[in-house]
Design a protein around this motif. Sequence first.
Motif, PDB file in Angstrom:
ATOM      1  N   LYS A 191      32.517  26.365  24.840  1.00 45.03           N
ATOM      2  CA  LYS A 191      32.010  26.376  23.883  1.00 45.03           C
ATOM      3  C   LYS A 191      32.884  26.382  22.832  1.00 45.03           C
ATOM      4  O   LYS A 191      34.339  26.698  22.157  1.00 45.03           O
ATOM      5  CB  LYS A 191      30.864  27.303  23.831  1.00 45.03           C
ATOM      6  N   TYR A 218      24.453  23.843  19.854  1.00 42.95           N
ATOM      7  CA  TYR A 218      23.767  24.970  20.601  1.00 42.95           C
ATOM      8  C   TYR A 218      23.356  25.683  18.415  1.00 42.95           C
ATOM      9  O   TYR A 218      24.238  25.164  17.765  1.00 42.95           O
ATOM     10  CB  TYR A 218      24.391  25.863  21.085  1.00 42.95           C
ATOM     11  N   TYR A 277      21.431  26.703  23.496  1.00 43.05           N
ATOM     12  CA  TYR A 277      21.661  25.001  23.706  1.00 43.05           C
ATOM     13  C   TYR A 277      20.746  24.387  23.538  1.00 43.05           C
ATOM     14  O   TYR A 277      19.583  24.368  24.416  1.00 43.05           O
ATOM     15  CB  TYR A 277      22.840  24.660  24.767  1.00 43.05           C
ATOM     16  N   TYR A 290      15.532  23.660  24.437  1.00 39.96           N
ATOM     17  CA  TYR A 290      16.196  24.901  24.473  1.00 39.96           C
ATOM     18  C   TYR A 290      16.536  25.407  25.662  1.00 39.96           C
ATOM     19  O   TYR A 290      16.046  26.129  26.305  1.00 39.96           O
ATOM     20  CB  TYR A 290      16.033  25.389  23.182  1.00 39.96           C
TER      21      TYR A 290
END
Length: 77
Positions: A27, A37, A48, A5
């Motif tokens: 995004k 994510y 993410y 992550y």
Amino acid sequence: MSYTYLTTDGLSERIHYEPTTIRSVLKDSVLFEGTHYIRPFGGRKILYIWENIERDMGLSQNDSIAIPLASGGKCYG
């Protein structure tokens, strides 16, 4: 399976995009919640998932040379 992550800054270092570009351009147009994510504990912070992003970065390169056809297929010429 164990996932890596990353914060927006951590992802920025790996893919060499500015954090603001990741937040405003990538995004929700290329990187999708639940796949690329997550928002842990329902909060505002975004983490993410590196393995999913890395996997899909390679897939998008092959699609970029394909020409979409009206029938829904692709031409690789």
